[in-house]
Motif scaffolding. Structure first.
Motif, PDB file in Angstrom:
ATOM      1  N   GLN A  45     -29.158 -11.201  56.141  1.00  0.00           N
ATOM      2  CA  GLN A  45     -28.719 -12.018  55.075  1.00  0.00           C
ATOM      3  C   GLN A  45     -29.171 -11.308  53.826  1.00  0.00           C
ATOM      4  N   PHE A  46     -30.585 -11.184  53.788  1.00  0.00           N
ATOM      5  CA  PHE A  46     -31.099 -10.517  52.466  1.00  0.00           C
ATOM      6  C   PHE A  46     -30.180  -9.058  52.294  1.00  0.00           C
ATOM      7  N   LYS A  88     -27.918  -7.618  49.433  1.00  0.00           N
ATOM      8  CA  LYS A  88     -28.297  -6.177  48.702  1.00  0.00           C
ATOM      9  C   LYS A  88     -27.161  -5.163  48.709  1.00  0.00           C
ATOM     10  N   GLY A  89     -26.322  -5.596  49.722  1.00  0.00           N
ATOM     11  CA  GLY A  89     -25.143  -4.504  49.833  1.00  0.00           C
ATOM     12  C   GLY A  89     -25.583  -3.427  51.007  1.00  0.00           C
ATOM     13  N   GLU A 117     -24.980  -0.559  59.479  1.00  0.00           N
ATOM     14  CA  GLU A 117     -25.450   0.549  60.449  1.00  0.00           C
ATOM     15  C   GLU A 117     -26.849   1.039  59.878  1.00  0.00           C
ATOM     16  N   LYS A 118     -27.191   0.699  58.673  1.00  0.00           N
ATOM     17  CA  LYS A 118     -28.551   1.013  58.257  1.00  0.00           C
ATOM     18  C   LYS A 118     -29.425  -0.195  58.242  1.00  0.00           C
ATOM     19  N   GLN A 119     -29.145  -1.231  58.537  1.00  0.00           N
ATOM     20  CA  GLN A 119     -30.003  -2.414  58.499  1.00  0.00           C
ATOM     21  C   GLN A 119     -31.154  -2.373  59.515  1.00  0.00           C
ATOM     22  N   ALA A 120     -30.719  -2.033  60.702  1.00  0.00           N
ATOM     23  CA  ALA A 120     -31.600  -2.257  61.871  1.00  0.00           C
ATOM     24  C   ALA A 120     -33.057  -1.455  61.500  1.00  0.00           C
TER      25      ALA A 120
END
Length: 194
Positions: free
Chosen positions: A140-141, A145-146, A150-153
């Motif tokens: 969620q955070f 932040k947009g 695919e970069k979140q992990a």
């Protein structure tokens, strides 16, 4: 033989003693008889709460997982509309929980029953409710932040590694910090998010 335990919740006390036995001797050293002896009750008393060792272990695992999950959910709910500080509060709660219960940390990291699968672009978890809560808050955070999915992990693993590493330092008796570990964690995490 009558139970000699008169200090409150026997089931909870057996669970806490079980955690200590497991941390000292591993799961193979755990027995209902040994727990009864440490609690000062008859050898049959634990059987009014657990039918066997397997059920006892499951209850110990559930107790730690539920207590840890509740600490994280409480931090998540107390956001007062401050989404930016959500992860900092979650990190504080994570570290704070294990600072209050260092024996839980040893048990949870070595013996708790869960599975986390880390892939380059995703993280899956089974039976890891506390991590699931942490991961969802982080997602969620990062969405706020947009950051692309695919970069979140990788970012979640970095945040988790920071919090897990500080927790490890916090529960080690040979490592000292002149700040409170929870505050130190928040400071490091907030600097990382900038």
């Amino acid at each position: 033989m009558r139970d000699t335990y008169h200090h409150g919740d026997l089931k909870k006390q057996l669970i806490l003693v079980g955690i200590d036995i497991i941390n000292q001797e591993g799961p193979e050293g755990l027995s209902l008889r040994k727990a009864a002896e440490r609690c000062g009750v008859s050898h049959g008393a634990p059987y009014s709460h657990f039918k066997n060792k397997e059920e006892y272990l499951k209850n110990i695992n559930a107790f730690v997982e539920n207590a840890f999950s509740e600490a994280l959910m409480e931090a998540e709910m107390n956001n007062n509309g401050d989404e930016r500080g959500r992860m900092a509060r979650m990190a504080r709660a994570y570290v704070g929980f294990f600072c209050q219960h260092p024996s839980f940390y040893s048990f949870y990291t070595k013996y708790a029953e869960f599975r986390i699968d880390i892939h380059e672009t995703s993280i899956d978890c089974v039976g890891a409710k506390p991590f699931y809560i942490f991961k969802n808050a982080a997602e969620q955070f990062l969405n706020m932040k947009g950051m692309p999915k695919e970069k979140q992990a990788a970012q979640i693993i970095q945040m988790w590694a920071l919090v897990q590493g500080i927790t490890m330092f916090a529960v080690m008796p040979s490592i000292h910090n002149d700040l409170k570990w929870e505050e130190y964690t928040e400071k490091l995490l907030m600097n990382k998010e900038d």
